[in-house]
Design a protein around this motif. Structure first.
Motif: not given
Length: 138
Positions: A53, A70, A74, A78-80
Motif C-alpha cells: 500500500s 497511484h 489503496t 489514497k491516490n494523490r
C-alpha cells in the motif's frame, strides 16, 4: 486521453523485501521450535500489506491537468493528485528522479528512466510556465 508512466521504487522494494524475509524467517524458526507463531504471522501479513500500500505503481497525467500518483493497494494511502497548474519548476535530480517544485513545497518522483523525459515534456506542454532547471548532467 490519460498518459501513464511507470514508477521506479528502487531500493525501497529491496528493504521491504528484506524485512519481510526476516519476519518469515522468524515464523519458520518459531514453528520449528514449537512456539507460538500467530503474532509473527500477523506481523508478516501487516508488513506485506503495508509494503504493497505504500509502493507507487504508476503516475498518470489526467485530462483535467492533474498528475495522479497511484499505489499498488489503496488500503492505507489514497491516490494523490498534484495540480499541474501549481507546478513552478522541474529538475531532473538523477536519471530516474524528478523534483517538482510547486507553489507550496516540492515533490520528488521516482519515474522509470525511459519515461522521465517524456513526462517532463508532457508536463511542460500542459503548463508552459514551468521552469526546467539544468542540473549539469548530460
Amino acid at each position: 486521453m490519460e498518459k501513464k508512466y511507470k514508477a521506479d521504487n528502487g531500493m525501497g522494494n529491496l528493504y521491504w523485501g528484506i524485512a519481510a524475509l526476516v519476519l518469515l524467517g522468524m515464523i519458520v524458526y518459531r514453528y520449528m521450535h514449537a512456539e507460538s507463531v500467530l503474532s509473527y504471522i500477523l506481523y508478516f501479513g501487516f508488513a506485506i500489506l503495508f509494503m504493497l500500500s505504500t509502493t507507487i505503481r504508476k503516475y498518470t497525467v489526467t485530462e483535467l491537468n492533474f498528475l495522479e500518483i497511484h499505489f499498488v493497494l489503496t488500503l492505507f494511502a489514497k491516490n494523490r493528485r498534484i495540480a499541474i497548474g501549481d507546478m513552478t519548476g522541474l529538475k531532473k535530480i538523477k536519471k530516474n528522479q524528478l523534483r517538482i517544485d510547486k507553489v507550496r513545497g516540492f515533490e520528488v518522483l521516482r519515474v522509470k528512466a525511459s519515461d522521465i523525459d517524456e513526462l517532463i515534456a508532457e508536463l511542460k506542454e500542459r503548463n508552459p510556465r514551468i521552469v526546467i532547471a539544468d542540473n549539469g548532467e548530460a
